[in-house]
Design a protein around this motif. Structure first.
Motif, PDB file in Angstrom:
ATOM      1  N   SER A 188      15.311   6.850  -1.642  1.00  0.00           N
ATOM      2  CA  SER A 188      14.979   5.571  -1.950  1.00  0.00           C
ATOM      3  C   SER A 188      15.264   5.017  -3.234  1.00  0.00           C
ATOM      4  O   SER A 188      15.207   5.488  -4.396  1.00  0.00           O
ATOM      5  N   ALA A 189      15.740   4.165  -3.217  1.00  0.00           N
ATOM      6  CA  ALA A 189      16.222   2.868  -5.037  1.00  0.00           C
ATOM      7  C   ALA A 189      15.110   2.464  -5.392  1.00  0.00           C
ATOM      8  O   ALA A 189      15.465   2.174  -6.491  1.00  0.00           O
ATOM      9  N   PHE A 190      13.723   2.361  -4.934  1.00  0.00           N
ATOM     10  CA  PHE A 190      12.859   1.440  -6.227  1.00  0.00           C
ATOM     11  C   PHE A 190      11.708   3.119  -6.312  1.00  0.00           C
ATOM     12  O   PHE A 190      10.470   3.531  -5.756  1.00  0.00           O
TER      13      PHE A 190
ATOM     14  N   SER B  94       1.057  -1.254   0.360  1.00  0.00           N
ATOM     15  CA  SER B  94      -0.401  -0.236   0.377  1.00  0.00           C
ATOM     16  C   SER B  94       1.094   1.293  -0.165  1.00  0.00           C
ATOM     17  O   SER B  94       0.568   1.997  -0.256  1.00  0.00           O
ATOM     18  N   SER B  95       1.855   0.886   0.385  1.00  0.00           N
ATOM     19  CA  SER B  95       3.074   2.159   0.344  1.00  0.00           C
ATOM     20  C   SER B  95       3.627   2.527  -1.452  1.00  0.00           C
ATOM     21  O   SER B  95       4.134   3.183  -1.541  1.00  0.00           O
ATOM     22  N   GLU B  96       2.640   1.614  -2.039  1.00  0.00           N
ATOM     23  CA  GLU B  96       3.155   2.318  -3.578  1.00  0.00           C
ATOM     24  C   GLU B  96       2.390   3.862  -3.682  1.00  0.00           C
ATOM     25  O   GLU B  96       1.772   3.800  -3.895  1.00  0.00           O
ATOM     26  N   ASP B  97       3.584   4.856  -4.045  1.00  0.00           N
ATOM     27  CA  ASP B  97       3.199   5.764  -4.439  1.00  0.00           C
ATOM     28  C   ASP B  97       3.121   5.859  -5.946  1.00  0.00           C
ATOM     29  O   ASP B  97       4.120   5.801  -7.099  1.00  0.00           O
ATOM     30  N   ILE B  98       2.266   6.352  -7.112  1.00  0.00           N
ATOM     31  CA  ILE B  98       2.240   7.018  -8.681  1.00  0.00           C
ATOM     32  C   ILE B  98       1.312   8.456  -8.640  1.00  0.00           C
ATOM     33  O   ILE B  98       0.626   8.798  -7.625  1.00  0.00           O
ATOM     34  N   HIS B  99       2.535   8.888  -9.338  1.00  0.00           N
ATOM     35  CA  HIS B  99       1.965  10.564  -8.852  1.00  0.00           C
ATOM     36  C   HIS B  99       2.298  11.139 -10.301  1.00  0.00           C
ATOM     37  O   HIS B  99       2.918  10.297 -11.132  1.00  0.00           O
ATOM     38  N   PRO B 100       1.117  11.925 -11.070  1.00  0.00           N
ATOM     39  CA  PRO B 100       1.627  11.953 -12.152  1.00  0.00           C
ATOM     40  C   PRO B 100       2.012  13.116 -12.618  1.00  0.00           C
ATOM     41  O   PRO B 100       3.066  14.329 -11.769  1.00  0.00           O
TER      42      PRO B 100
ATOM     43  N   LEU C   1       8.374   3.597  -4.476  1.00  0.00           N
ATOM     44  CA  LEU C   1       8.043   3.266  -2.571  1.00  0.00           C
ATOM     45  C   LEU C   1       8.519   4.141  -1.945  1.00  0.00           C
ATOM     46  O   LEU C   1       9.384   4.527  -1.470  1.00  0.00           O
ATOM     47  N   ILE C   2       7.340   4.570  -1.413  1.00  0.00           N
ATOM     48  CA  ILE C   2       7.400   5.616   0.423  1.00  0.00           C
ATOM     49  C   ILE C   2       8.140   4.879   1.237  1.00  0.00           C
ATOM     50  O   ILE C   2       8.684   5.592   1.962  1.00  0.00           O
ATOM     51  N   GLN C   3       8.162   4.061   1.456  1.00  0.00           N
ATOM     52  CA  GLN C   3       8.732   3.085   2.331  1.00  0.00           C
ATOM     53  C   GLN C   3       9.427   2.347   2.326  1.00  0.00           C
ATOM     54  O   GLN C   3       9.535   0.854   2.422  1.00  0.00           O
TER      55      GLN C   3
END
Length: 326
Positions: free
Chosen positions: A77-79, A45-51, A106-108
């Motif tokens: 973050s390396a990911f 759930s910590s995956e972030d997608i931003h336009p 990944l935010i975390q």
């Protein structure tokens, strides 16, 4: 969760706890797999997608701008990865002078890092680090084309909401014209089938209201197709509870049917929709993912070695055929 994939068949192997003992157990289990490609599917759930919109630039300047934006949003973050959404082309009169991208990361990252470190001493063949959101377009394509006559929806529709039920929770992914716009995983506790159907209904309604509020979904447009992939035992309950209205038109697909539609030979009843994305990650890996080129270096070299061996074998066969003919 650890799975083994071979010849379009997925087999569950083991589950490990997120602690020191679990990391050590994973390393021990994979100790003999140094020359076996390892695909990591991150369902968090910590995956972030931003336009993001950037000016149309040359390749060097474009890469520099994207790297800076990724650094600003995700820090160390390396990911993280930039996903192009519109193909960069030379500007012409009347065309927009910008390019649309999506930033994903990944935010975390500390959630994933210990698992990677547990295997790093063995120098495995890292095929990549992927997430379900990166393969959602491929999943929608496969399902839509497999049932083109009866589906009633298209993967490249102006707007499409794909809902999948995972062991980690409910994932909702929003596409516009076949392009990723948003993907969210809502973690859920253990629930009864009735409560689970209610949760699916509530989360879909909540996300559609969010999309309307953010103007990502025009309020005057026709109903949005919502494709819901659930285990077969929940399908009847979902069809009863989730009714069509002016905002949405539901299309239901059983998980077993979805597995067969994308080419997965066997359905794992103990796993959720993550098995669909595991299959697609191996057979149709997305062009962009979270692992760096340095991390995947051994995998690239192994691929080139296999290609050279195939070319050499083909050349030998042609030489033998020519010798036999002449």
């Amino acid at each position: 969760q650890l799975y083994q994939y071979q010849r379009d068949t997925l087999r569950w192997c083991a589950q490990f706890n997120a602690d020191t003992a679990g990391f050590a157990a994973l390393a021990a289990r994979c100790s003999g797999l140094r020359d076996t490609p390892i695909y990591v599917l991150v369902d968090l759930s910590s995956e972030d997608i931003h336009p993001l919109q950037i000016p149309r630039l040359g390749l060097t300047d474009r890469n520099a701008v994207l790297a800076r934006r990724l650094e600003q949003r995700y820090g160390p973050s390396a990911f993280r990865v930039a996903l192009p959404q519109s193909r960069p082309m030379p500007w012409r009169l009347g065309q927009a002078r910008h390019e649309t991208c999506m930033l994903a990361g990944l935010i975390q990252p500390e959630t994933l890092t210990p698992w990677i470190r547990a295997l790093d001493p063995q120098a495995p063949l890292w095929a990549g680090i992927f997430s379900p959101s990166l393969s959602t377009v491929a999943l929608a394509q496969r399902l839509s084309r497999q049932s083109a006559r009866t589906a009633g929806w298209s993967w490249d529709a102006p707007h499409l909401l794909l809902v999948t039920l995972h062991q980690a929770g409910i994932r909702q992914t929003f596409l516009t014209h076949g392009q990723l716009r948003l993907s969210r995983l809502e973690a859920l506790p253990a629930l009864s089938d009735i409560d689970l159907v209610d949760s699916i209904h509530r989360e879909i309604h909540r996300l559609l209201q969010y999309l309307l509020g953010m103007r990502m979904l025009p309020s005057t447009e026709s109903a949005v197709p919502v494709v819901v992939i659930v285990p077969d035992q929940l399908r009847a309950g979902c069809e009863t509870a989730l009714q069509n209205n002016a905002q949405r038109i539901f299309h239901f697909i059983g998980l077993k049917q979805a597995c067969l539609a994308i080419g997965l030979r066997e359905h794992l009843p103990t796993s959720g929709a993550e098995q669909l994305f595991l299959h697609l990650t191996v057979t149709q890996p997305p062009p962009r993912q979270f692992a760096s080129d340095a991390m995947r270096r051994r995998f690239f070299l192994a691929q080139w070695q296999q290609r050279l061996e195939r070319v050499s074998a083909l050349a030998s066969v042609l030489c033998l055929a020519a010798a036999g003919l002449f």
